[in-house]
Scaffold this motif. Structure first.
Motif, mmCIF file in Angstrom:
data_model
loop_
_atom_site.group_PDB
_atom_site.id
_atom_site.type_symbol
_atom_site.label_atom_id
_atom_site.label_comp_id
_atom_site.label_asym_id
_atom_site.label_seq_id
_atom_site.Cartn_x
_atom_site.Cartn_y
_atom_site.Cartn_z
ATOM 1 N N ALA A 1 19.132 2.915 -6.768
ATOM 2 C CA ALA A 1 20.054 2.895 -5.509
ATOM 3 C C ALA A 1 20.985 3.834 -5.428
ATOM 4 N N GLU B 1 25.979 3.199 0.993
ATOM 5 C CA GLU B 1 25.513 1.937 0.319
ATOM 6 C C GLU B 1 23.775 2.173 0.489
ATOM 7 N N ILE C 1 15.854 -7.140 -6.519
ATOM 8 C CA ILE C 1 16.710 -6.158 -5.378
ATOM 9 C C ILE C 1 17.995 -5.927 -5.811
ATOM 10 N N HIS C 2 18.410 -4.652 -5.708
ATOM 11 C CA HIS C 2 20.065 -4.153 -6.140
ATOM 12 C C HIS C 2 20.523 -3.580 -4.806
ATOM 13 N N TYR C 3 21.619 -4.119 -4.375
ATOM 14 C CA TYR C 3 22.496 -3.581 -3.369
ATOM 15 C C TYR C 3 23.761 -3.173 -4.024
ATOM 16 N N CYS D 1 20.065 -0.092 -0.881
ATOM 17 C CA CYS D 1 19.560 -1.173 -1.402
ATOM 18 C C CYS D 1 18.131 -0.590 -2.024
ATOM 19 N N SER D 2 17.911 -1.290 -3.342
ATOM 20 C CA SER D 2 16.710 -0.854 -4.006
ATOM 21 C C SER D 2 15.996 -1.801 -4.291
ATOM 22 N N ARG D 3 14.389 -1.525 -4.437
ATOM 23 C CA ARG D 3 13.493 -2.514 -4.946
ATOM 24 C C ARG D 3 12.668 -2.355 -5.895
ATOM 25 N N ARG E 1 27.026 -0.541 -3.387
ATOM 26 C CA ARG E 1 27.795 0.284 -2.237
ATOM 27 C C ARG E 1 29.023 1.254 -3.110
ATOM 28 N N LYS F 1 25.301 -5.736 -5.853
ATOM 29 C CA LYS F 1 24.786 -7.392 -5.860
ATOM 30 C C LYS F 1 23.334 -7.360 -6.404
#
Lengths: 157, 388
Positions: free
Chosen positions: B78, B292, B305-307, B294-296, B309, B320
């Motif tokens: 991310a 920002e 899942i990581h978000y 989002c990575s899966r 920013r 997150k």
């Protein structure tokens, strides 16, 4: 005489309860690994027990979270005397990487008295076994000393 | 017959982590279950905001000790996406290599615990003994058995040498033989089969409706795998099969996980034969530009899942994490209904739960009286209804 026999037998087969006080599982799987064939502490008479009421030694892994605190105290009180506590892993020692998190007490010794500290993130199973061996020495020392060992944690601490 | 409530946990012999369940039982049959999460909640997402980008990687690694590489890879991906960093090809291969080694160690760990929960302790000892083979390989490359510390923003921190490749090859030979044996046990051992067959069953529709991920979804016939569907690291170049089964019960879960170990062994072989030359990391800037991402990531337990920013500073603005167990925990509540009390431990263990990844909580601070209390879901929804 009788004390000596009790001390010897206590050292010969200590029972251990394991409690994850908010750790990341890494120390827990290393504690579990100590009872599996590569390390196999059962050959030394050490058994992992489910209930703290049967245990001589409590192994704590984790920095103690806000929700766990009361449970940890309750488990400690449920253990019969004399009781010993081993803190396993950096975060059980001082909070480690979680130091300063809002829900973390910062170490097992902030809540209950700790006898042996095993550092590492996570410590190798050999180090955990060395920690337990240290407790056993301490156990025998206490049993053979005159006043023995009686202590109880203050409820307010 | 009146229904009885059985509390299980937070400290319980069948649970390795402090988690609390309340089962309503009618005789031997479980009617409903109330799951209380939050005992291992440490506040990592908040703590990330007080740490620099590099420090956050090490904190993220300690979300969970079993899938530590999954979380760091997911986080680093991310951050790299925000900063526009191109990770060297060799580093991507090494990330995949560690991802698969972690999958093998995690699935063998699950197999052992599943054996333990159904009272088949020999399997527990065997599986954990063979798990040491892969842990030795992980230790000889990274220096650590559990938290490898391999990832950094922009690549990996340690290279894989010729000697490591030789050692890994020998470890794979040993493991291949052992995994064949375990597959034979899972498929043919009567005691193991009869404890798992038809237990903890969910249908394909339920698996989709409940949003399950990873081996839990694949064992119910849902064909999802991020390594194939949304390739990251080096998976776009690696050939592999996605293992699915259609039973939806725990036997299918065991078969899927064992199949995945076999596939992982093949992937590792492919990686060490085709490891490209080149640098293992590029230098990342200390300040990550605003943005920002989002990575899966397909962790051993499912989709992670990581978000992330960034506000352009040297610390993240928001991190997150949605760990796979949070997606799968609903499947436990579903398959628990109608189960027998003796099957409770294995059904909980069936999704390979990792509560330290999952734990979150809602704390209510009553400002007027200064009281803090923790509520169950039922109490919370009752209050919401009352205040409406």
């Amino acid at each position: 005489m009788l004390e000596k026999i009790v001390a010897l037998s206590r050292k010969a087969s200590p029972w251990v309860a394991h409690f994850n006080s908010g750790g990341c599982n890494a120390c827990d799987i290393e504690v579990m690994a100590t009872i599996t064939p590569r390390f196999d502490v059962e050959r030394l008479g050490i058994q992992l027990k489910g209930s703290p009421r049967h245990a001589d030694i409590l192994i704590c892994t984790g920095p103690v979270t806000g929700q766990i605190r009361e449970r940890l105290l309750r488990i400690y009180h449920q253990m019969p005397q004399p009781k010993y506590v081993v803190a396993v892993g950096s975060c059980a020692l001082s909070g480690g990487v979680f130091h300063g998190c809002y829900n973390v007490m910062g170490g097992v010794d902030q809540v209950i008295p700790v006898d042996v500290y095993v550092p590492g993130c996570p410590p190798r199973p050999d180090a955990i076994i060395a920690g337990i061996a240290k407790v056993l020495d301490k156990m025998q020392e206490d049993a053979l000393s005159k006043d023995g060992r009686e202590r109880e944690v203050d409820h307010g601490c | 017959m009146p229904e009885i409530e059985i509390p299980v946990g937070p400290q319980h012999p069948a649970l390795k982590e402090p988690e609390s369940f309340r089962f309503e039982v009618d005789g031997e049959i479980v009617k409903s279950v109330d799951i209380r999460l939050g005992y291992v909640h440490r506040g990592i997402e908040k703590a990330c905001q007080d740490r620099t980008w590099v420090q956050a990687v090490y904190l993220i690694e300690r979300i969970c000790g079993i899938c530590s590489h999954s979380h760091t890879t997911c986080f680093c991906q991310a951050v790299e996406e925000i900063a526009g960093i191109e990770v060297p090809r060799r580093a991507r291969f090494i990330r995949s290599l560690f991802g698969e080694m972690e999958r093998i160690h995690s699935h063998l760990l699950w197999l052992g615990l599943a054996g333990h929960e159904v009272g088949f302790d020999s399997l527990f000892m065997y599986a954990w003994h063979d798990r040491e083979i892969i842990l030795d390989a992980l230790e000889s490359i990274s220096g650590n058995r559990v938290n490898y510390g391999m990832n950094t923003i922009g690549g990996v921190r340690r290279d894989v040498t010729e000697k490591d490749v030789d050692e890994l090859g020998r470890a794979l030979d040993l493991l291949e033989e052992r995994v064949k044996y375990y597959t034979d046990v899972a498929l043919n051992e009567a005691t193991f089969r009869s404890r798992l067959e038809g237990v903890g069953k969910i249908t394909r529709e339920q698996a989709i409706d409940l949003g399950t991920v990873g081996p839990t979804a694949r064992s119910a016939g849902v064909d999802v795998d991020l390594r194939r569907d949304d390739p990251y690291a080096a998976y776009d170049e690696i050939p592999f099969r996605v293992i699915t089964a259609d039973g939806g019960d725990l036997l299918a879960a065991a078969v899927v996980r064992l199949g995945e170990i076999e596939e992982s062994l093949k992937i590792i072989r492919y990686i060490i034969e085709n490891l490209p030359d080149g640098p293992i990391a590029v230098k990342a800037p200390r300040r990550i530009p605003a943005g920002e991402a989002c990575s899966r990531y397909e962790a051993p337990r499912g989709e992670d899942i990581h978000y992330v920013r960034s506000g352009g500073g040297d610390k993240p603005l928001r991190v997150k994490v949605r760990a796979p167990t949070l997606a799968n925990i609903n499947a436990v509540a579903q398959s628990m209904r109608g189960a027998r009390v003796a099957d409770i431990p294995i059904i909980i263990a069936g999704i390979d739960p990792c509560f330290s990844c999952t734990d979150r909580m809602v704390r209510l601070d009553d400002v007027s009286s200064g009281r803090t209390e923790v509520l169950t879901w039922a109490q919370l929804s009752a209050r919401c209804r009352a205040s409406r």
